[in-house]
Scaffold this active site. Structure first.
Site, PDB file in Angstrom:
ATOM      1  N   ASP A 286      50.307  71.598   2.974  1.00 56.21           N
ATOM      2  CA  ASP A 286      50.296  70.788   4.191  1.00 56.21           C
ATOM      3  C   ASP A 286      51.400  71.345   5.094  1.00 56.21           C
ATOM      4  OD1 ASP A 286      49.952  68.422   5.918  1.00 56.21           O
ATOM      5  OD2 ASP A 286      51.904  67.844   5.096  1.00 56.21           O
TER       6      ASP A 286
ATOM      7  N   ASP B  67      53.075  69.479   8.512  1.00 50.84           N
ATOM      8  CA  ASP B  67      54.038  68.500   9.023  1.00 50.84           C
ATOM      9  C   ASP B  67      54.529  67.603   7.891  1.00 50.84           C
ATOM     10  OD1 ASP B  67      53.860  69.181  11.842  1.00 50.84           O
ATOM     11  OD2 ASP B  67      51.841  68.346  11.769  1.00 50.84           O
TER      12      ASP B  67
END
Length: 224
Positions: free
Chosen positions: A9, A11
């Site tokens: 991932d 953020d």
């Protein structure tokens, strides 16, 4: 040699963009004359595709209003990112770049991304942090249902040519860990992101640093 895929991932996992995200959401809501969501509410939707995020924050809004909030968020995000630059608006968490570079040198490992960002947003971040060529597969919200649907991971596996049992998903939110579980890959949660550890129930391991992450990956691979 069995090829292994490490999917990140973005953020809250690789970069800390919470200030930019919260400011952009505030601008979107105030632009429509609405009270912005609380900071923790905004951080709670990080990882979702933007339309799903807005719906979760403002489900009572009419569809056309929610569509304007989506566009307002995009405009505010791009405006602030341009003003601050990628390095300042979305800085790496400590150890993130070094871990990426070490993993990228391994012949038996390939790297990928599965993010709620748009393609344009991810491309800007990759360019701003000089990560071109690091990821062999990049999955974004433009092309998939929102997390935690497993589509992003399933496509990443297909593009990388790696079986689910040889892949891991690394993220900071329940959406990441639920997506990993739905796709049948190992989910590793990080405790420096935007969801508390208690929400990462589907994670098979939660780590507190990038060094611990590397040690965890080594342990997983040694037992395969």
């Amino acid at each position: 040699m069995r090829l292994k895929l490490v999917i990140f991932d973005v953020d809250g996992t690789l970069v800390d963009s919470q200030g930019l995200i919260v400011e952009a959401m505030d601008l979107a809501f105030t632009g429509e004359g609405l009270t912005p969501p609380a900071r923790q509410a905004t951080l709670g939707i990080v990882g979702l595709s933007l339309d799903a995020a807005i719906f979760k924050l403002y489900p009572e809004g009419a569809p056309d209003l929610r569509a304007r909030l989506v566009e307002g968020y995009k405009a505010g995000y791009m405006q602030r990112r341009a003003a601050l630059g990628v390095a300042q608006s979305s800085p790496f968490f400590e150890g993130a770049r070094e871990t990426l570079m070490r993993l990228n040198t391994r012949e038996d490992v390939v790297l990928g991304v599965a993010t709620g960002k748009s393609r344009r947003g991810l491309d800007k971040l990759i360019e701003g942090h000089d990560l071109k060529g690091v990821f062999v597969t990049t999955q974004v919200s433009d092309d998939h249902p929102s997390k935690p649907h497993p589509s992003m991971i399933e496509t990443a596996l297909a593009e990388a040519g790696v079986a689910a049992q040889d892949a891991v998903m690394i993220g900071d939110t329940s959406y990441d860990m639920d997506m990993a579980a739905a796709a049948g890959v190992t989910g590793i949660g990080v405790d420096w992101g935007y969801h508390p550890n208690a929400e990462l129930r589907a994670a098979q391991k939660i780590v507190a640093s990038f060094q611990e992450l590397e040690d965890t990956l080594t342990g997983i691979w040694e037992h395969q």
